[in-house]
Design a protein around this motif. Sequence first.
Motif, PDB file in Angstrom:
ATOM      1  N   MET A 298     -27.460 -14.187  -2.529  1.00 13.25           N
ATOM      2  CA  MET A 298     -27.153 -14.996  -3.711  1.00 13.25           C
ATOM      3  C   MET A 298     -25.817 -14.562  -4.320  1.00 13.25           C
ATOM      4  O   MET A 298     -25.749 -14.041  -5.428  1.00 13.25           O
ATOM      5  CB  MET A 298     -28.275 -14.868  -4.740  1.00 13.25           C
ATOM      6  N   ASP A 299     -24.730 -14.780  -3.593  1.00 14.36           N
ATOM      7  CA  ASP A 299     -23.418 -14.446  -4.134  1.00 14.36           C
ATOM      8  C   ASP A 299     -22.848 -15.644  -4.880  1.00 14.36           C
ATOM      9  O   ASP A 299     -23.520 -16.655  -5.096  1.00 14.36           O
ATOM     10  CB  ASP A 299     -22.476 -13.987  -3.016  1.00 14.36           C
ATOM     11  N   TYR A 300     -21.591 -15.551  -5.281  1.00 11.36           N
ATOM     12  CA  TYR A 300     -20.978 -16.590  -6.123  1.00 11.36           C
ATOM     13  C   TYR A 300     -20.944 -17.942  -5.410  1.00 11.36           C
ATOM     14  O   TYR A 300     -21.115 -18.990  -6.036  1.00 11.36           O
ATOM     15  CB  TYR A 300     -19.564 -16.174  -6.508  1.00 11.36           C
ATOM     16  N   LEU A 301     -20.750 -17.948  -4.098  1.00  9.22           N
ATOM     17  CA  LEU A 301     -20.634 -19.200  -3.363  1.00  9.22           C
ATOM     18  C   LEU A 301     -21.986 -19.810  -3.020  1.00  9.22           C
ATOM     19  O   LEU A 301     -22.047 -20.939  -2.551  1.00  9.22           O
ATOM     20  CB  LEU A 301     -19.848 -18.969  -2.063  1.00  9.22           C
ATOM     21  N   ASP A 312     -34.180 -19.196   4.894  1.00  9.49           N
ATOM     22  CA  ASP A 312     -33.647 -18.998   6.243  1.00  9.49           C
ATOM     23  C   ASP A 312     -32.637 -17.851   6.269  1.00  9.49           C
ATOM     24  O   ASP A 312     -32.635 -17.026   7.196  1.00  9.49           O
ATOM     25  CB  ASP A 312     -32.983 -20.284   6.731  1.00  9.49           C
ATOM     26  N   CYS A 313     -31.768 -17.798   5.257  1.00  6.83           N
ATOM     27  CA  CYS A 313     -30.773 -16.720   5.205  1.00  6.83           C
ATOM     28  C   CYS A 313     -31.435 -15.356   5.047  1.00  6.83           C
ATOM     29  O   CYS A 313     -31.018 -14.370   5.667  1.00  6.83           O
ATOM     30  CB  CYS A 313     -29.799 -16.971   4.057  1.00  6.83           C
ATOM     31  N   LEU A 314     -32.479 -15.288   4.212  1.00  7.32           N
ATOM     32  CA  LEU A 314     -33.157 -14.011   3.988  1.00  7.32           C
ATOM     33  C   LEU A 314     -33.893 -13.547   5.237  1.00  7.32           C
ATOM     34  O   LEU A 314     -33.927 -12.352   5.538  1.00  7.32           O
ATOM     35  CB  LEU A 314     -34.132 -14.148   2.814  1.00  7.32           C
ATOM     36  N   VAL A 315     -34.507 -14.478   5.957  1.00  4.40           N
ATOM     37  CA  VAL A 315     -35.231 -14.102   7.181  1.00  4.40           C
ATOM     38  C   VAL A 315     -34.281 -13.469   8.185  1.00  4.40           C
ATOM     39  O   VAL A 315     -34.571 -12.426   8.783  1.00  4.40           O
ATOM     40  CB  VAL A 315     -35.936 -15.331   7.787  1.00  4.40           C
ATOM     41  N   GLU A 319     -34.727  -9.418   8.902  1.00  8.81           N
ATOM     42  CA  GLU A 319     -35.220  -9.128  10.258  1.00  8.81           C
ATOM     43  C   GLU A 319     -34.050  -9.038  11.237  1.00  8.81           C
ATOM     44  O   GLU A 319     -34.010  -9.720  12.261  1.00  8.81           O
ATOM     45  CB  GLU A 319     -36.211 -10.202  10.691  1.00  8.81           C
ATOM     46  N   LYS A 320     -33.102  -8.166  10.934  1.00  5.18           N
ATOM     47  CA  LYS A 320     -31.911  -8.049  11.788  1.00  5.18           C
ATOM     48  C   LYS A 320     -32.277  -7.643  13.203  1.00  5.18           C
ATOM     49  O   LYS A 320     -31.725  -8.161  14.183  1.00  5.18           O
ATOM     50  CB  LYS A 320     -30.940  -7.012  11.202  1.00  5.18           C
ATOM     51  N   GLU A 321     -33.194  -6.668  13.324  1.00  2.00           N
ATOM     52  CA  GLU A 321     -33.510  -6.136  14.657  1.00  2.00           C
ATOM     53  C   GLU A 321     -34.087  -7.199  15.565  1.00  2.00           C
ATOM     54  O   GLU A 321     -33.817  -7.224  16.762  1.00  2.00           O
ATOM     55  CB  GLU A 321     -34.494  -4.969  14.519  1.00  2.00           C
ATOM     56  N   VAL A 322     -34.890  -8.102  14.973  1.00  2.00           N
ATOM     57  CA  VAL A 322     -35.498  -9.158  15.780  1.00  2.00           C
ATOM     58  C   VAL A 322     -34.442 -10.142  16.252  1.00  2.00           C
ATOM     59  O   VAL A 322     -34.392 -10.525  17.438  1.00  2.00           O
ATOM     60  CB  VAL A 322     -36.597  -9.893  14.973  1.00  2.00           C
ATOM     61  N   PHE A 323     -33.555 -10.555  15.354  1.00  2.00           N
ATOM     62  CA  PHE A 323     -32.566 -11.565  15.707  1.00  2.00           C
ATOM     63  C   PHE A 323     -31.459 -11.009  16.594  1.00  2.00           C
ATOM     64  O   PHE A 323     -30.775 -11.785  17.270  1.00  2.00           O
ATOM     65  CB  PHE A 323     -31.970 -12.184  14.435  1.00  2.00           C
ATOM     66  N   CYS A 324     -31.283  -9.701  16.606  1.00  2.00           N
ATOM     67  CA  CYS A 324     -30.301  -9.106  17.517  1.00  2.00           C
ATOM     68  C   CYS A 324     -30.740  -9.225  18.969  1.00  2.00           C
ATOM     69  O   CYS A 324     -29.909  -9.155  19.888  1.00  2.00           O
ATOM     70  CB  CYS A 324     -30.059  -7.633  17.162  1.00  2.00           C
ATOM     71  N   THR A 325     -32.037  -9.399  19.185  1.00  2.00           N
ATOM     72  CA  THR A 325     -32.552  -9.545  20.553  1.00  2.00           C
ATOM     73  C   THR A 325     -32.439 -10.979  21.068  1.00  2.00           C
ATOM     74  O   THR A 325     -32.701 -11.228  22.246  1.00  2.00           O
ATOM     75  CB  THR A 325     -34.026  -9.115  20.604  1.00  2.00           C
ATOM     76  N   VAL A 326     -32.081 -11.922  20.193  1.00  2.00           N
ATOM     77  CA  VAL A 326     -31.956 -13.325  20.601  1.00  2.00           C
ATOM     78  C   VAL A 326     -30.558 -13.549  21.171  1.00  2.00           C
ATOM     79  O   VAL A 326     -29.555 -13.178  20.549  1.00  2.00           O
ATOM     80  CB  VAL A 326     -32.201 -14.272  19.408  1.00  2.00           C
ATOM     81  N   ASP A 327     -30.492 -14.158  22.336  1.00  2.00           N
ATOM     82  CA  ASP A 327     -29.213 -14.408  22.981  1.00  2.00           C
ATOM     83  C   ASP A 327     -28.440 -15.506  22.257  1.00  2.00           C
ATOM     84  O   ASP A 327     -29.026 -16.499  21.803  1.00  2.00           O
ATOM     85  CB  ASP A 327     -29.436 -14.811  24.444  1.00  2.00           C
TER      86      ASP A 327
END
Length: 348
Positions: A298-301, A312-315, A319-327
């Motif tokens: 939730m920044d200025y923009l 969607d942005c928070l997920v 969950e960075k580790e999960v999405f790093c495994t997605v090609d």
Amino acid sequence: MVETGTGLNQQLSLARAGDTRWGSHYRVLLRLKKMFTPIVEVLEELKYDRTTSEAKGLLLLMKQFDFVFMLYLMTDILGVTNELSQALQRSDQDILNVMQLVEVSKKMFQQMRDDGWEEFFEKVLLSCGNLVINMPDMESRNIKDTRSQRNAAFITHFHYFKYDYFVHIIDVILKELNERFSPESTELLQCVACLSPCSSFDAFDTKSIVKMARLYPNDFDDVEDEDLTTQLEVYIHCVRTDANFSNLKGLSELCRTLIRTKKHKTFKFVYKLVKLALTLPVSTTSVERAFSGMNYMMDYLRTKMSNAWLNDCLVTFVEKEVFCTVDDRDIINRFQVMRERRMQIKLK
């Protein structure tokens, strides 16, 4: 009139609400109610200041009936859950006390929903009269979207504030409490409480601990109930007669003492149960991480992003580790087939 002086001004000042501490929101709302008139007077002075552009907007907002209504509603709701929130965030969690607070909160919310509207609404009306807030005609029509007045259903202000605000918000909270503390999770927490070493293992119950072990079939599939029961009975006699286990205050101290005294090798089943119990507060930590992540999203923009986009942005952030495994190619292909596009997206 707000008193001032040494030590008094700090107690009545408006504090910043924390991102992960709901108790701070409750304190802010209480002080806002108590200091409502002085705050309005300050905003009245500031609205003529050209260097302050937000004062006029805040003043118009605070003088609306909707603001006062939600102020009192959220104060009452957070007042019910305040003790529960404090108990859940303590380092030395008393699980039995927490579960009792959960049941009390559910009953209080249900009672508020069934019989609390009249008392609550009279309180709001009295406050609006004291604060000189214009109240809408409750029997007149309420239009949610001014662009569709012709097709909008006829809903009175009374129906809108009672059912779309008061009842709906309480229903959402009750649903969340029932989902977060389902009968299965409640039973698990009650079983975990039986492992507590407080008061010389006063809450220890062999049958409940065996039942807890059966909730983890992958860890205790090859262990018979009789073997586990026998070890638990020997364990409780040993720790109650051992001075090292006296005056322990929680499961974390129990786990450290088991390792220090080498009893984690003797009572392997008990040690495994204690470790499983210690992993439960991780869920609370993940929730606090999500709230902290909102500071980055939730920044200025992005202050006016919709709930779906924010979710969607928070997920993806939490969950960075999960999405790093997605090609990356899978993401591009998914985006490409959503609808026809003028050009194909390619990896650099």
